[in-house]
Design an enzyme around this catalytic site. Structure first.
Site, PDB file in Angstrom:
ATOM      1  N   ARG A  46       0.853  -1.208   0.000  1.00  0.00           N
ATOM      2  CA  ARG A  46       0.000   0.000   0.000  1.00  0.00           C
ATOM      3  C   ARG A  46       0.881   1.247   0.000  1.00  0.00           C
ATOM      4  O   ARG A  46       0.617   2.217  -0.705  1.00  0.00           O
ATOM      5  CB  ARG A  46      -0.940  -0.002   1.218  1.00  0.00           C
ATOM      6  CG  ARG A  46      -1.985  -1.105   1.185  1.00  0.00           C
ATOM      7  CD  ARG A  46      -3.090  -0.877   2.209  1.00  0.00           C
ATOM      8  NE  ARG A  46      -2.654  -1.017   3.595  1.00  0.00           N
ATOM      9  CZ  ARG A  46      -2.664  -2.155   4.284  1.00  0.00           C
ATOM     10  NH1 ARG A  46      -3.089  -3.263   3.716  1.00  0.00           N
ATOM     11  NH2 ARG A  46      -2.271  -2.184   5.553  1.00  0.00           N
ATOM     12  N   LYS A 137     -12.932  14.641   4.121  1.00  0.00           N
ATOM     13  CA  LYS A 137     -13.994  14.085   3.281  1.00  0.00           C
ATOM     14  C   LYS A 137     -14.904  13.174   4.105  1.00  0.00           C
ATOM     15  O   LYS A 137     -14.435  12.444   4.972  1.00  0.00           O
ATOM     16  CB  LYS A 137     -13.383  13.281   2.136  1.00  0.00           C
ATOM     17  CG  LYS A 137     -14.409  12.427   1.386  1.00  0.00           C
ATOM     18  CD  LYS A 137     -13.766  11.475   0.408  1.00  0.00           C
ATOM     19  CE  LYS A 137     -14.320  10.078   0.611  1.00  0.00           C
ATOM     20  NZ  LYS A 137     -13.897   9.137  -0.440  1.00  0.00           N
ATOM     21  N   GLU A 179     -19.801  14.955   0.489  1.00  0.00           N
ATOM     22  CA  GLU A 179     -19.965  13.977  -0.597  1.00  0.00           C
ATOM     23  C   GLU A 179     -21.223  13.117  -0.418  1.00  0.00           C
ATOM     24  O   GLU A 179     -21.200  12.107   0.266  1.00  0.00           O
ATOM     25  CB  GLU A 179     -18.732  13.053  -0.677  1.00  0.00           C
ATOM     26  CG  GLU A 179     -18.868  12.017  -1.793  1.00  0.00           C
ATOM     27  CD  GLU A 179     -17.659  11.080  -1.914  1.00  0.00           C
ATOM     28  OE1 GLU A 179     -16.722  11.192  -1.115  1.00  0.00           O
ATOM     29  OE2 GLU A 179     -17.682  10.237  -2.813  1.00  0.00           O
ATOM     30  N   LYS A 221     -18.890  17.333  -3.392  1.00  0.00           N
ATOM     31  CA  LYS A 221     -18.421  16.213  -4.223  1.00  0.00           C
ATOM     32  C   LYS A 221     -19.611  15.326  -4.566  1.00  0.00           C
ATOM     33  O   LYS A 221     -19.939  14.379  -3.850  1.00  0.00           O
ATOM     34  CB  LYS A 221     -17.346  15.416  -3.471  1.00  0.00           C
ATOM     35  CG  LYS A 221     -16.857  14.177  -4.205  1.00  0.00           C
ATOM     36  CD  LYS A 221     -15.564  13.639  -3.615  1.00  0.00           C
ATOM     37  CE  LYS A 221     -15.194  12.317  -4.247  1.00  0.00           C
ATOM     38  NZ  LYS A 221     -13.815  11.904  -3.915  1.00  0.00           N
TER      39      LYS A 221
HETATM   40  P1  13P Z   1     -14.351   7.133  -7.257  1.00  0.00           P
HETATM   41  O1  13P Z   1     -13.920   8.254  -8.151  1.00  0.00           O
HETATM   42  O2  13P Z   1     -13.632   5.842  -7.529  1.00  0.00           O
HETATM   43  O3  13P Z   1     -15.836   7.005  -7.161  1.00  0.00           O
HETATM   44  O4  13P Z   1     -13.842   7.522  -5.812  1.00  0.00           O
HETATM   45  C1  13P Z   1     -14.048   8.802  -5.357  1.00  0.00           C
HETATM   46  C2  13P Z   1     -14.280   8.778  -3.910  1.00  0.00           C
HETATM   47  O5  13P Z   1     -13.551   9.371  -3.159  1.00  0.00           O
HETATM   48  C3  13P Z   1     -15.438   8.022  -3.412  1.00  0.00           C
HETATM   49  O6  13P Z   1     -15.682   8.360  -2.087  1.00  0.00           O
END
Ligand code: 13P
Length: 342
Positions: A46, A137, A179, A221
């Site tokens: 990772r 986030k 998001e 987002k």
């Molecule tokens: P994806 O662009 O793969 O959907 O991932 C973005 C993300 O941070 C999802 O929480």
């Protein structure tokens, strides 16, 4: 921290020509990605994989404004002992941190989830800021299934948690990425996705207002309005761009500095084409950029496949995708750009 300072960070996150690298896969999620390239999900792999991206100078300095990290990564050191978060900051990109604790089954609502993680969040934000995070986030997940899902219960519970999280972030000098992801899973058409996305965003901004979140100090987002993956008739690029913009214009106040889309399982080139088509339809009240995970990383992951001798190839693949999306933030991408530099 003042609102003007939060606004400065938010505007930097969505600066034209750049976007956010979502590299915050949990240990479970990165396992799914590593399984596809036959790489063991151990800490060293990772680290090596993420170090490879963060040390891709061209991509990081020219096209990446910020990187979302997972708890393990924000504390992790590169092979030579340098903190990964320092490598990111020195490239000019802003370090960020995923702070939610995942989507858990929502009581009384079969097939739906609510994202957890508010308990102890203030203390965690204070620590993450000391380590170097300047934004965070929180991902809420809204499923579409038949006529009854999403329920009002799921939309309001998730919107409320997102707003509580965002207020705590701002209290502690951290810009929240808000998001609410309406999933692409299902056989619904694009209009159903647009309708659910509109309902979700209306509720999110209502809750954001009630929780006294400053719009100037946050980044949204969202998903794009797209057809469900299992639907036989898929909408084209122009329709996705038009319907996504229609929904966003109805729901997102102009005081929000920027919108950074998730890719949500869209093929990488499609995610770029959609972003580009929307930016070609400007002027818009907010910056429109990317905060992609899979759409930025699928190509470099495949090129790397866990082999040290493939690092340069993987870095070239990452730079290419980042550059393509950088062009899309300006509405200057075309399929020709892919071919010229592939
Ligand atoms: P994806 O662009 O793969 O959907 O991932 C973005 C993300 O941070 C999802 O929480």
């Amino acid at each position: 921290m003042t609102l003007a300072e939060l606004n400065t960070i938010a505007r930097k996150m969505v600066a034209k020509g750049k976007g956010i690298l979502a590299a915050d896969e949990s240990t479970g999620t990165i396992k799914k990605r590593f399984d596809t390239i036959d790489v063991a999900n151990v800490e060293e792999n990772r680290r090596d994989y993420r170090e490879l991206m963060f040390r891709t100078d061209e991509a990081m300095t020219k096209y990446i404004s910020g990187v979302i990290l997972y708890d393990e990564t924000i504390r992790q050191k590169a092979k030579d002992g340098t903190l990964l978060v320092k490598i990111i900051a020195e490239s000019g990109a802003i370090p960020g941190i995923k702070v939610d604790k995942g989507a858990k089954p929502l009581a009384g609502c079969p097939g739906e989830t609510v994202t957890e993680g508010l308990d102890g969040l203030r203390e965690r934000l204070i620590e993450y800021r000391e380590i170097g995070a300047r934004f965070a986030k929180w991902r809420a997940v809204i499923a579409i299934a038949g006529g009854a899902v999403p329920s009002y219960t799921a939309i309001t519970a998730n919107a409320h948690s997102l707003a509580r999280y965002a207020a705590l972030c701002q209290e502690n000098g951290i810009v929240p990425i808000v998001e609410p992801e309406v999933l692409m899973d299902g056989d619904h058409d694009i209009d159903r996705c647009a309708e659910v996305t509109e309902r979700t965003l209306k509720e999110v901004f209502q809750q954001v207002y009630h929780q006294r979140v400053a719009l100037e100090g946050m980044v949204l987002k969202p998903n794009m309005a797209v057809t469900g993956k299992k639907c036989a008739k898929q909408a084209g690029v122009q329709e996705v761009a038009e319907k996504t913009l229609m929904v966003l214009k109805r729901c997102v106040p102009a005081a929000v500095p920027g919108i950074a889309f998730l890719s949500g399982g869209q093929p990488a080139e499609e995610a770029t084409a959609h972003l580009d088509a929307m930016n070609k339809m400007g002027p818009l009240p907010w910056e429109l950029t990317f905060s992609y995970g899979r759409a930025l990383q699928a190509a470099p992951q495949k090129a790397w496949s866990g082999k040290p001798e493939n690092v340069a190839k993987a870095q070239a693949a990452f730079t290419h995708r980042a550059r393509m999306n950088g062009l899309a933030t300006r509405g200057r991408w075309s399929a020709d750009c892919e071919r010229q530099t592939a």
